[in-house]
Design a protein around this motif. Structure first.
Motif, PDB file in Angstrom:
ATOM      1  N   TYR A  51       0.825  -1.209   0.000  1.00  0.00           N
ATOM      2  CA  TYR A  51       0.000   0.000   0.000  1.00  0.00           C
ATOM      3  C   TYR A  51       0.854   1.253   0.000  1.00  0.00           C
ATOM      4  O   TYR A  51       0.592   2.210  -0.750  1.00  0.00           O
ATOM      5  CB  TYR A  51      -0.934  -0.048   1.214  1.00  0.00           C
ATOM      6  N   ASP A 110       3.828   1.636  -1.023  1.00  0.00           N
ATOM      7  CA  ASP A 110       4.446   1.790  -2.336  1.00  0.00           C
ATOM      8  C   ASP A 110       3.498   2.464  -3.302  1.00  0.00           C
ATOM      9  O   ASP A 110       3.881   3.375  -4.061  1.00  0.00           O
ATOM     10  CB  ASP A 110       4.829   0.418  -2.892  1.00  0.00           C
ATOM     11  N   LEU A 111       2.274   2.010  -3.276  1.00  0.00           N
ATOM     12  CA  LEU A 111       1.298   2.567  -4.204  1.00  0.00           C
ATOM     13  C   LEU A 111       1.069   4.051  -3.932  1.00  0.00           C
ATOM     14  O   LEU A 111       1.021   4.871  -4.855  1.00  0.00           O
ATOM     15  CB  LEU A 111      -0.024   1.803  -4.102  1.00  0.00           C
ATOM     16  N   VAL A 112       0.945   4.391  -2.683  1.00  0.00           N
ATOM     17  CA  VAL A 112       0.695   5.799  -2.358  1.00  0.00           C
ATOM     18  C   VAL A 112       1.877   6.659  -2.777  1.00  0.00           C
ATOM     19  O   VAL A 112       1.723   7.751  -3.337  1.00  0.00           O
ATOM     20  CB  VAL A 112       0.409   5.946  -0.849  1.00  0.00           C
ATOM     21  N   GLU A 113       3.052   6.130  -2.537  1.00  0.00           N
ATOM     22  CA  GLU A 113       4.217   6.916  -2.905  1.00  0.00           C
ATOM     23  C   GLU A 113       4.289   7.084  -4.412  1.00  0.00           C
ATOM     24  O   GLU A 113       4.654   8.163  -4.906  1.00  0.00           O
ATOM     25  CB  GLU A 113       5.480   6.226  -2.395  1.00  0.00           C
ATOM     26  N   ASP A 114       3.940   6.055  -5.132  1.00  0.00           N
ATOM     27  CA  ASP A 114       3.878   6.185  -6.587  1.00  0.00           C
ATOM     28  C   ASP A 114       2.936   7.311  -6.982  1.00  0.00           C
ATOM     29  O   ASP A 114       3.243   8.114  -7.883  1.00  0.00           O
ATOM     30  CB  ASP A 114       3.370   4.874  -7.211  1.00  0.00           C
ATOM     31  N   ALA A 115       1.788   7.360  -6.332  1.00  0.00           N
ATOM     32  CA  ALA A 115       0.817   8.390  -6.674  1.00  0.00           C
ATOM     33  C   ALA A 115       1.398   9.773  -6.394  1.00  0.00           C
ATOM     34  O   ALA A 115       1.276  10.697  -7.216  1.00  0.00           O
ATOM     35  CB  ALA A 115      -0.471   8.178  -5.892  1.00  0.00           C
ATOM     36  N   CYS A 116       2.036   9.924  -5.234  1.00  0.00           N
ATOM     37  CA  CYS A 116       2.608  11.232  -4.905  1.00  0.00           C
ATOM     38  C   CYS A 116       3.679  11.634  -5.906  1.00  0.00           C
ATOM     39  O   CYS A 116       3.704  12.777  -6.388  1.00  0.00           O
ATOM     40  CB  CYS A 116       3.245  11.181  -3.506  1.00  0.00           C
ATOM     41  N   LEU A 117       4.527  10.691  -6.203  1.00  0.00           N
ATOM     42  CA  LEU A 117       5.592  10.998  -7.152  1.00  0.00           C
ATOM     43  C   LEU A 117       5.011  11.419  -8.486  1.00  0.00           C
ATOM     44  O   LEU A 117       5.469  12.395  -9.108  1.00  0.00           O
ATOM     45  CB  LEU A 117       6.476   9.769  -7.348  1.00  0.00           C
ATOM     46  N   LEU A 127       2.254  12.828  -9.109  1.00  0.00           N
ATOM     47  CA  LEU A 127       1.742  14.189  -9.014  1.00  0.00           C
ATOM     48  C   LEU A 127       2.869  15.204  -9.065  1.00  0.00           C
ATOM     49  O   LEU A 127       2.782  16.230  -9.751  1.00  0.00           O
ATOM     50  CB  LEU A 127       0.947  14.348  -7.719  1.00  0.00           C
TER      51      LEU A 127
END
Lengths: 376, 107
Positions: free
Chosen positions: A24, A26-33, A35
């Protein structure tokens, strides 16, 4: 062993849980990156701040919140009170009604009934027969009605009788006996009825067995709705049948089609009475009857009346048995004589027999007959 | 017996690492990771998280100056808050889906 197994699976569970959390994150960090990359590119390309406006413009286009004015500051019914003068009729018309008025006034719009107006104007000058034919064309375009060609058309009221607006309010008033509405208004042929004068007896009968048929006072047309139409009562329907087909042929809609009309002169009241009694006993099976022969008699009675049926005479009361064995005249004639010599209830029985003949498949004869046998 | 306990309470064994790698690989291969990513993106946009973070980015830019801002500045300034700002419902739903996948494919 068990405890270890349990704790083992518990640990596994926590491990799985930890793993899930890791996935999870990892996924959130991907989203932030993602953006951040987008924003950075927008900044560097210069379109990041494009959707913002300066303060001055923001004030200019602020939402307006005053009474009488919409959110843009415009008055919405500004032209409502203004009036225009129609070039055709020189009347002063409200601005919002001006366009429809022009349509009607000039006779050029879609709904302006210009053909009808033209026709009326022309019918004023020409003979009646010609205008009748024109009427037919127009009326047949508009609606379907049975005797319209034959019915004499009553001429104009002041308003145009064929205008669409009129038809809507008046369409459903045919058949009502109230005379609140001006009878003139019913003269046009938007009616949904049939003129009984133009139909032969066979047609009348077939219509009366399927449709309500009540004749409207105003239009002299028969109602074409179903037998259960809410506008008319059963009494009315019965009266119409009596009126149109003769007193003996006034079987109700829920009975069958009638046999040949002999012009039999049994009193109506007894027929009606017997019919009422039949309705009540319709659920009793024929096998219950005491006089079983009567049931066979009934089935035989379905055949044409002049056939020889020796067993018919058993229908009548036992009291008058001696008179029964007579020649084969019309069955009714037989019953007539027998009945007249019989007891008081026999007349109703005769009527019963008659109506049983008419209502063949539905109503069983024997049970009611057995009642009268008991009475005798 | 002692060895078993040792096995149970050790955290970052190679076996575990192996398992993790295997599961991650499965996630990617089966396309589940992409699906989860899309799901997360959609949910974050829906709940307004994206706009919130954009506002944060604007502040960072105004702070650092529009010409000199770098990706690292943005990431460092925005990501920790971004992680915290994810709504609970979104987090729960995503965790649920991941757990379901793991339960199906962990053995």
């Amino acid at each position: 062993m068990k405890m270890e197994d349990m704790s083992l699976s518990g640990l596994e569970n926590t491990k799985l849980e930890a793993l899930a959390h890791d996935v999870y994150s990892d996924l959130v960090e991907d989203a932030c990156l993602g953006l951040c990359f987008e924003v950075h590119r927008a900044v560097k390309q210069g379109y990041f701040f494009l959707d913002e406006t300066d303060q001055e413009s923001m004030k200019d286009f602020e939402i307006v919140d005053q009474p009488g004015v919409d959110i843009f500051g415009q008055v919405y019914n500004q032209w409502k009170n203004k009036e225009c003068v129609c070039p055709n009729c020189s009347r002063s018309i409200a601005a919002s009604r001006f366009a429809p008025h022009l349509e009607k006034c000039l006779g050029m719009g879609r709904n302006s009934s210009r053909i009808a107006n033209r026709r009326i104007a022309s019918s004023n000058n020409t003979s009646k027969s010609e205008s009748d034919q024109e009427d037919n064309d127009d009326i047949n375009d508009n609606d379907w009605s049975y005797g319209s060609e034959k019915k004499a058309k009553k001429r104009k009221s002041e308003k145009n009788p064929n205008s669409p607006r009129r038809s809507k309010s008046l369409k459903h008033k045919n058949g009502e006996l109230s005379s609140n509405v001006n009878p003139e208004l019913y003269k046009y042929n938007y009616s949904s009825g049939i003129s009984y004068e133009t139909l032969g007896p066979e047609e009348l009968r077939s219509i009366l067995t399927t449709q309500c048929g009540v004749v409207s006072e105003h239009t002299k047309k028969m109602c074409t709705r179903s037998q259960r139409c809410p506008q008319h009562t059963d009494e009315q329907r019965r009266a119409v049948r009596v009126f149109l087909l003769g007193p003996s042929a006034s079987a109700l809609p829920d009975s069958d089609t009638m046999l040949e009309n002999d012009g039999y002169d049994a009193p109506d009241g007894q027929l009606i009475m017997s019919r009422l009694q039949w309705d009540g006993s319709s659920d009793i099976s024929p096998s219950d009857s005491a006089s079983s022969k009567a049931s066979t008699n009934n089935s035989e009675s379905k055949r044409p009346k002049k056939k020889k049926k020796p067993s018919t005479l058993t229908l009548t009361t036992t009291g008058s048995g001696g008179e029964r064995d007579k020649g084969q005249e019309r069955e009714r004639g037989d019953r007539d004589r027998v009945v007249s010599g019989g007891s008081g209830s026999s007349s109703s029985q005769n009527a019963l027999a008659l109506s049983s003949r008419k209502k063949r498949p539905k109503l069983p004869v024997p049970p009611a007959l057995s009642i009268y046998d008991d009475l005798n | 017996m002692f060895n078993r306990f040792q096995f149970l309470f050790q955290t970052n064994t190679s076996r575990e690492k192996q398992m993790r790698a295997a599961i991650n690989q499965k996630l990617i291969e089966m396309g589940e990771r992409e699906r989860l990513k899309e799901l997360l993106r959609a949910k974050l946009i829906e709940c307004g998280w994206r706009d919130q973070l954009k506002a944060l980015c604007k502040e960072v830019i105004k702070e650092k100056g529009i010409e000199n801002v770098t990706v690292e500045d943005l990431v460092a300034g925005v990501t920790p808050k971004g992680r915290a700002l994810v709504p609970d419902s979104v987090k729960k739903e995503l965790l649920q889906r991941i757990r379901a996948f793991l339960a199906q494919h962990s053995t």
